[in-house]
Write a protein that holds these residues in place. Sequence first.
Motif, PDB file in Angstrom:
ATOM      1  N   LEU A 241       0.824  -1.210   0.000  1.00  0.00           N
ATOM      2  CA  LEU A 241       0.000   0.000   0.000  1.00  0.00           C
ATOM      3  C   LEU A 241       0.858   1.261   0.000  1.00  0.00           C
ATOM      4  CD1 LEU A 241      -2.736  -0.832   2.680  1.00  0.00           C
ATOM      5  CD2 LEU A 241      -2.886  -1.085   0.190  1.00  0.00           C
ATOM      6  N   ASP A 242       0.411   2.259  -0.742  1.00  0.00           N
ATOM      7  CA  ASP A 242       0.936   3.622  -0.622  1.00  0.00           C
ATOM      8  C   ASP A 242      -0.033   4.354   0.295  1.00  0.00           C
ATOM      9  OD1 ASP A 242       2.985   3.045  -2.449  1.00  0.00           O
ATOM     10  OD2 ASP A 242       1.710   3.552  -4.152  1.00  0.00           O
ATOM     11  N   TRP A 243       0.214   4.235   1.609  1.00  0.00           N
ATOM     12  CA  TRP A 243      -0.772   4.686   2.592  1.00  0.00           C
ATOM     13  C   TRP A 243      -0.473   6.100   3.086  1.00  0.00           C
ATOM     14  CZ3 TRP A 243       1.837   6.049   6.908  1.00  0.00           C
ATOM     15  CH2 TRP A 243       3.061   5.426   7.164  1.00  0.00           C
ATOM     16  N   THR A 244      -1.550   6.791   3.441  1.00  0.00           N
ATOM     17  CA  THR A 244      -1.468   8.039   4.187  1.00  0.00           C
ATOM     18  C   THR A 244      -2.464   7.936   5.333  1.00  0.00           C
ATOM     19  OG1 THR A 244      -0.960   9.289   2.168  1.00  0.00           O
ATOM     20  CG2 THR A 244      -1.649  10.550   4.097  1.00  0.00           C
ATOM     21  N   ILE A 245      -2.023   8.288   6.536  1.00  0.00           N
ATOM     22  CA  ILE A 245      -2.890   8.253   7.718  1.00  0.00           C
ATOM     23  C   ILE A 245      -3.220   9.687   8.111  1.00  0.00           C
ATOM     24  CG2 ILE A 245      -3.040   7.619  10.162  1.00  0.00           C
ATOM     25  CD1 ILE A 245      -1.060   5.294   9.450  1.00  0.00           C
ATOM     26  N   LEU A 246      -4.514   9.997   8.195  1.00  0.00           N
ATOM     27  CA  LEU A 246      -4.959  11.344   8.568  1.00  0.00           C
ATOM     28  C   LEU A 246      -5.596  11.297   9.950  1.00  0.00           C
ATOM     29  CD1 LEU A 246      -5.277  14.304   7.666  1.00  0.00           C
ATOM     30  CD2 LEU A 246      -7.573  13.686   6.865  1.00  0.00           C
ATOM     31  N   ARG A 247      -5.104  12.146  10.849  1.00  0.00           N
ATOM     32  CA  ARG A 247      -5.594  12.184  12.229  1.00  0.00           C
ATOM     33  C   ARG A 247      -6.181  13.561  12.535  1.00  0.00           C
ATOM     34  NH1 ARG A 247      -0.754   8.882  15.450  1.00  0.00           N
ATOM     35  NH2 ARG A 247      -1.495   6.794  14.856  1.00  0.00           N
ATOM     36  N   PRO A 248      -7.488  13.714  12.328  1.00  0.00           N
ATOM     37  CA  PRO A 248      -8.109  15.008  12.605  1.00  0.00           C
ATOM     38  C   PRO A 248      -8.215  15.277  14.104  1.00  0.00           C
ATOM     39  CG  PRO A 248      -9.511  13.597  11.221  1.00  0.00           C
ATOM     40  CD  PRO A 248      -8.437  12.745  11.797  1.00  0.00           C
TER      41      PRO A 248
ATOM     42  N   GLY B 221     -17.240  24.549   6.618  1.00  0.00           N
ATOM     43  CA  GLY B 221     -15.814  24.481   6.298  1.00  0.00           C
ATOM     44  C   GLY B 221     -15.278  25.848   5.907  1.00  0.00           C
ATOM     45  N   THR B 222     -14.034  26.097   6.249  1.00  0.00           N
ATOM     46  CA  THR B 222     -13.388  27.360   5.887  1.00  0.00           C
ATOM     47  C   THR B 222     -12.403  27.181   4.744  1.00  0.00           C
ATOM     48  OG1 THR B 222     -11.534  27.066   7.411  1.00  0.00           O
ATOM     49  CG2 THR B 222     -13.539  28.109   8.291  1.00  0.00           C
ATOM     50  N   GLY B 223     -11.987  25.914   4.512  1.00  0.00           N
ATOM     51  CA  GLY B 223     -10.961  25.676   3.508  1.00  0.00           C
ATOM     52  C   GLY B 223      -9.569  26.037   3.973  1.00  0.00           C
ATOM     53  N   LEU B 224      -9.439  26.379   5.261  1.00  0.00           N
ATOM     54  CA  LEU B 224      -8.151  26.784   5.828  1.00  0.00           C
ATOM     55  C   LEU B 224      -7.779  25.824   6.954  1.00  0.00           C
ATOM     56  CD1 LEU B 224      -8.776  30.631   6.009  1.00  0.00           C
ATOM     57  CD2 LEU B 224      -7.361  29.412   4.334  1.00  0.00           C
ATOM     58  N   VAL B 225      -6.594  25.228   6.847  1.00  0.00           N
ATOM     59  CA  VAL B 225      -6.238  24.147   7.766  1.00  0.00           C
ATOM     60  C   VAL B 225      -4.770  24.228   8.173  1.00  0.00           C
ATOM     61  CG1 VAL B 225      -7.948  22.608   6.727  1.00  0.00           C
ATOM     62  CG2 VAL B 225      -5.579  22.545   5.909  1.00  0.00           C
ATOM     63  N   ARG B 226      -4.444  23.445   9.185  1.00  0.00           N
ATOM     64  CA  ARG B 226      -3.051  23.174   9.550  1.00  0.00           C
ATOM     65  C   ARG B 226      -2.859  21.678   9.445  1.00  0.00           C
ATOM     66  NH1 ARG B 226      -0.051  24.344  15.331  1.00  0.00           N
ATOM     67  NH2 ARG B 226       2.015  23.613  14.684  1.00  0.00           N
ATOM     68  N   LEU B 227      -1.960  21.241   8.604  1.00  0.00           N
ATOM     69  CA  LEU B 227      -1.727  19.817   8.316  1.00  0.00           C
ATOM     70  C   LEU B 227      -0.239  19.548   8.473  1.00  0.00           C
ATOM     71  CD1 LEU B 227      -3.007  17.133   7.100  1.00  0.00           C
ATOM     72  CD2 LEU B 227      -2.224  17.996   4.882  1.00  0.00           C
ATOM     73  N   GLU B 228       0.109  18.843   9.543  1.00  0.00           N
ATOM     74  CA  GLU B 228       1.522  18.589   9.842  1.00  0.00           C
ATOM     75  C   GLU B 228       1.639  17.253  10.574  1.00  0.00           C
ATOM     76  OE1 GLU B 228       2.898  21.860  12.220  1.00  0.00           O
ATOM     77  OE2 GLU B 228       2.110  23.354  10.807  1.00  0.00           O
ATOM     78  N   ALA B 229       2.866  16.796  10.754  1.00  0.00           N
ATOM     79  CA  ALA B 229       3.080  15.567  11.524  1.00  0.00           C
ATOM     80  C   ALA B 229       2.545  15.739  12.939  1.00  0.00           C
ATOM     81  CB  ALA B 229       4.556  15.217  11.543  1.00  0.00           C
TER      82      ALA B 229
ATOM     83  N   GLY C  80       3.137   7.318   2.988  1.00  0.00           N
ATOM     84  CA  GLY C  80       4.097   7.076   4.053  1.00  0.00           C
ATOM     85  C   GLY C  80       4.049   8.103   5.167  1.00  0.00           C
ATOM     86  N   LEU C  81       3.091   9.033   5.098  1.00  0.00           N
ATOM     87  CA  LEU C  81       2.993  10.081   6.114  1.00  0.00           C
ATOM     88  C   LEU C  81       1.809   9.840   7.049  1.00  0.00           C
ATOM     89  CD1 LEU C  81       3.617  13.325   3.997  1.00  0.00           C
ATOM     90  CD2 LEU C  81       5.283  11.966   5.290  1.00  0.00           C
ATOM     91  N   THR C  82       2.016  10.139   8.324  1.00  0.00           N
ATOM     92  CA  THR C  82       0.943  10.199   9.306  1.00  0.00           C
ATOM     93  C   THR C  82       0.787  11.670   9.670  1.00  0.00           C
ATOM     94  OG1 THR C  82       1.452   8.002  10.167  1.00  0.00           O
ATOM     95  CG2 THR C  82       0.153   9.462  11.580  1.00  0.00           C
ATOM     96  N   LEU C  83      -0.397  12.225   9.397  1.00  0.00           N
ATOM     97  CA  LEU C  83      -0.595  13.671   9.478  1.00  0.00           C
ATOM     98  C   LEU C  83      -1.721  14.029  10.435  1.00  0.00           C
ATOM     99  CD1 LEU C  83      -0.423  14.281   5.629  1.00  0.00           C
ATOM    100  CD2 LEU C  83       1.353  14.911   7.288  1.00  0.00           C
ATOM    101  N   GLU C  84      -1.489  15.039  11.261  1.00  0.00           N
ATOM    102  CA  GLU C  84      -2.539  15.591  12.111  1.00  0.00           C
ATOM    103  C   GLU C  84      -3.161  16.793  11.413  1.00  0.00           C
ATOM    104  OE1 GLU C  84      -0.755  14.158  16.432  1.00  0.00           O
ATOM    105  OE2 GLU C  84      -0.824  16.304  15.973  1.00  0.00           O
TER     106      GLU C  84
END
Length: 218
Positions: free
Chosen positions: A146-153, A161-169, A196-200
């Motif tokens: 798998l080419d996985w990405t993990i998203l942790r909101p 929605g505002t369309g404005l976010v902070r997305l980082e490790a 390969g990234l886990t992102l908050e």
Amino acid sequence: MRIVIAGGHGQIALRLERLLAARGDEVAGIIRKAEQADDLREAGAEPVVLDLESASVDEVAERLRGAYAAVFAAGAGPGSGAARKDTVDKAAAVLFADAAVKAGVRRFVIVSSMGADPQHQGDEIFDVYLRAKGEADAYVRGLDGLDWTILRPGQLTDDAGTGLVRLEAHTGRGPIPRADVAAVLAELVDTPATAGLTLELISGPAPVSVAVKSVAGN
């Protein structure tokens, strides 16, 4: 692109289905109850009735075959007991990942939770949930197919929605509208350089597309 979403009737999933369908993707949502099908059709998605708590890997792989990407957005939900945290938040995620590998679907995005950790301590329902999510994430990370990405909101809200976010490790805790989570997921599916990234994810200063591009390849 054909994109298959597990947990297709969830609040984030329905928003994601609308976004993907609006941009011209072919979207299928896996649901447990046939009576949820009309809501998916209204969102522009094809309903696929399949119970991930009882389905086999082969059955799920059959629904995934030919897709470009798989998105795991299922969850036992608030009010469910500890047992379903294990059967949905962990076991269904593992099943969906195994099925994606079997079907040859490399791009895999999983919606996790901030604080998810297989070693999380505690016996409250939320502790069990964070452990289950952490165990699912760890399993997905171990799959070479798998080419996985993990998203942790962060804390999910129903605000517009505002369309404005902070997305980082690591972002630190904070709220995020479900609509913005869906927008980030749509962008992540389209950005394999985030594999390969886990992102908050929390609300922040950057437009969604800019936020995703800034982490891609890191």
